[in-house]
Scaffold this active site. Structure first.
Site, PDB file in Angstrom:
ATOM      1  N   ASP A 225      36.862 -23.326 -40.140  1.00 57.70           N
ATOM      2  CA  ASP A 225      38.200 -23.869 -40.305  1.00 57.70           C
ATOM      3  C   ASP A 225      38.721 -24.425 -38.972  1.00 57.70           C
ATOM      4  O   ASP A 225      38.529 -23.808 -37.915  1.00 57.70           O
ATOM      5  CB  ASP A 225      39.132 -22.761 -40.808  1.00 57.70           C
ATOM      6  CG  ASP A 225      40.527 -23.242 -41.092  1.00 57.70           C
ATOM      7  OD1 ASP A 225      40.691 -24.070 -42.000  1.00 57.70           O
ATOM      8  OD2 ASP A 225      41.462 -22.788 -40.396  1.00 57.70           O
ATOM      9  N   GLU A 301      34.906 -28.133 -40.479  1.00 56.67           N
ATOM     10  CA  GLU A 301      36.110 -28.811 -40.935  1.00 56.67           C
ATOM     11  C   GLU A 301      36.719 -29.441 -39.692  1.00 56.67           C
ATOM     12  O   GLU A 301      37.425 -28.771 -38.926  1.00 56.67           O
ATOM     13  CB  GLU A 301      37.121 -27.859 -41.581  1.00 56.67           C
ATOM     14  CG  GLU A 301      38.333 -28.613 -42.124  1.00 56.67           C
ATOM     15  CD  GLU A 301      39.642 -27.849 -42.057  1.00 56.67           C
ATOM     16  OE1 GLU A 301      40.525 -28.128 -42.889  1.00 56.67           O
ATOM     17  OE2 GLU A 301      39.807 -26.991 -41.180  1.00 56.67           O
TER      18      GLU A 301
END
Length: 575
Positions: A225, A301
């Site tokens: 993330d 990401e």
């Protein structure tokens, strides 16, 4: 609507699946948002037991791996992306024993498990941060975050002008143990999510340990993330402008996409290389993907200004994949799609990484709704649009995505053709950015509504205790039960497409497509023994027959040497 599946052609090619170097090169990876997938204990919230019970469905869908959004111990200020303990399961989702059982069952079914890792920030309830506040100025633990004195005569102003992605300043002032105003701490997202200071060696040591903990548990990879956010520019310089959210994805920011992040991922890659590939059940009847080779993977990401900068994250000694957000944000337009496909393939080819393709996820409006609206509205849309048009385009876009070389991501429920729920009442919403005056639109709840499994029940089979977000009344006929075995259903289209992708020698891994001449508004791409034709216009077009129809997103009729390709339709051909 109908789709057609013909026997695959034979043959090999250097751009075909027989030349894979790793299972992730052409994997279809299914994203599970645990709180909205399946509820195993009837409390209205999805959990690991619910996911475990539905693994056979994912096996039958044909996907290669399952990516699980965060399930760690968390106060849930940002739906689990505020982690208090990276080695514990939040009670709402179960226990470590549930996680262990899920991983084992997935491997027995031939599925790999990828877990979310959140290294940019922790929860403000993380033990380090709580102690840093309790111990006050001078605490050594404060160096593991970004604590700074404020500006102004009494330190009443934030240390710099950075803004939170969720709106407002990216700084919150603390109160010292004696009750007086203290230093400020950095949070690029919610105040409950203080950013780690990755210049501190203890932070790097901790995450190397966390990686090993989950690798020892048997996970097959990590989706990282905010992979672009860990390292901040030296001195935390002012940006010198407001409305900074509008600059994201256009410029390298002092808090995003700094070159220092790549050293971190090189160190992580060395850890993953120590771990062998997980093996599924043995024997001739094994359902493990026998063709798939390679070990554990890292997926970035990374929101970057260009696809070329995204490629930096997947150089041979760093990560294995990076999300292709440029593709996700592209309108349903032939010229735009061809441009982003070419740019994406060209960027990844020099670093030897697979291009990834994705149409929906837990942070954007589902593509069945995005494509139901006029282009240019962005990735978070508040209006339902033309439902029939959106579904037709979504089905066509899915077949285009699955025809491209590389790895594809499927967000839970898109295989059912689910639209976004755009009319949720304000009192039902739980997206933290919805409650802030600025920043993100705050309508991510619409893509997070629990998915329907059956025609009946208080939550269409999601669980016995209702669902944490209300489901639309019309979802009964979109359920798994309603679509299973139904000719022309979106679920059966996905199953057929993924099955064909697995066995057709011209689909899967590779680095290139060949574009064939086509009328304006159409795409015709070729791969070995395979052609894909896409009509992005609002009118039917007659084109030459390209071979034998393998699969189509809408009914098509051939007439001798020509076929009428309906509006917003994709056809796969074997040649």
């Amino acid at each position: 609507m109908t789709q057609h599946l013909a026997a695959p052609s034979t043959g090999t090619s250097t751009d075909a699946p027989g030349h894979r170097t790793g299972w992730w090169q052409d994997a279809v990876i299914y994203q599970v948002y645990p709180r909205s997938f399946a509820d195993g204990n009837g409390d209205g919230m999805g959990d690991l037991a619910g996911v475990r019970g539905r693994l056979p469905y994912l096996r039958d869908l044909g996907v290669d791996a399952v990516w699980l959004s965060p399930f760690y111990a968390s106060p849930q200020a940002d739906a689990g992306y505020d982690v208090a303990d990276y080695r514990a399961i939040d009670p709402m989702f179960g226990t470590l024993l549930d996680a262990d059982a899920l991983i084992r069952d997935a491997h027995d079914l031939g599925l790999r498990i990828i877990v979310d890792l959140v290294p940019n920030h922790s929860s403000d309830q993380h033990e380090w941060f709580k102690r840093a506040l309790a111990e006050g100025p001078g605490s050594a633990l404060r160096d593991r975050y970004h604590f700074r004195p404020g500006k102004g005569a009494d330190g009443e102003l934030p240390p710099n002008d950075w803004e939170s992605i969720f709106g407002g300043p990216a700084w919150t002032r603390t109160t010292d143990p004696d009750g007086t105003p203290g230093d400020w701490y950095l949070h690029l997202f919610a105040p409950e999510q203080p950013d780690f200071n990755w210049e501190h060696p203890a932070v790097a040591d901790e995450f190397r340990s966390i990686l090993r903990f989950w690798l020892d548990m048997g996970v097959d990879g990590f989706r990282v993330d905010v992979a672009h956010g860990l390292v901040k520019a030296e001195g935390l310089p002012d940006l010198g402008t407001h409305d900074q959210l509008k600059l994201l994805g256009n410029d390298v920011m002092p808090f995003f996409d700094q070159d220092g992040v790549h050293e971190i991922y090189r160190s992580w890659r060395t850890i993953l290389e120590e771990y062998p590939e997980n093996k599924g059940p043995e024997g001739p009847s094994s359902e493990w993907r026998q063709w798939a080779t390679g070990g554990r993977i890292l997926v970035a990401e990374a929101w970057t200004p260009t696809v070329e900068r995204t490629a930096n994250y997947v150089r041979p000694d760093e990560m294995h994949q990076a999300f292709n957000f440029q593709y996700l944000a592209t309108s349903w337009d032939a010229e735009a799609l061809r441009g982003v496909i070419d740019t994406s393939l060209d960027a990844m080819r020099p670093v030897g990484a697979p291009t990834t393709w994705v149409l929906s996820n837990h942070d954007v409006t589902r593509h069945a709704t995005r494509f139901a609206n006029p282009p240019g509205l962005g990735t978070q849309i508040r209006t339902a649009g033309d439902r029939e048009l959106g579904l037709r385009r979504a089905r066509a876009a899915t077949l285009l995505m699955l025809a491209l070389p590389g790895s594809a991501y499927v967000y839970q429920g898109e295989e059912l053709g689910l639209p976004d729920v755009t009319d949720l009442p304000d009192e039902a919403r739980q997206d933290p950015s919805f409650f802030r005056a600025e920043g993100q639109d705050g309508f991510r709840d619409g893509c997070r509504v629990p998915i329907p499994w059956t025609r009946e029940g208080s939550s269409y089979g999601f669980g016995e205790g209702g669902s944490w977000l209300p489901q639309p009344a019309g979802w009964a006929e979109l359920s798994v039960e309603a679509q299973t075995g139904a000719a022309g259903s979106t679920l059966e289209l996905y199953r057929a497409a993924i099955a064909a992708r697995r066995v057709h020698p011209g689909l899967g891994a590779g680095t290139a497509v060949e574009w064939l001449d086509a009328p304006e508004g159409l795409l015709v791409l070729a791969r070995p023994g395979f052609v894909c034709t896409v009509n992005t216009t609002d009118a039917a077009v007659r084109i030459p027959v390209r071979g034998t129809v393998l699969l189509s997103s809408a009914p098509v009729t051939t007439d001798g040497a020509e076929i009428e390709l309906p509006a917003d339709t994709t056809v796969w051909w074997t040649v």
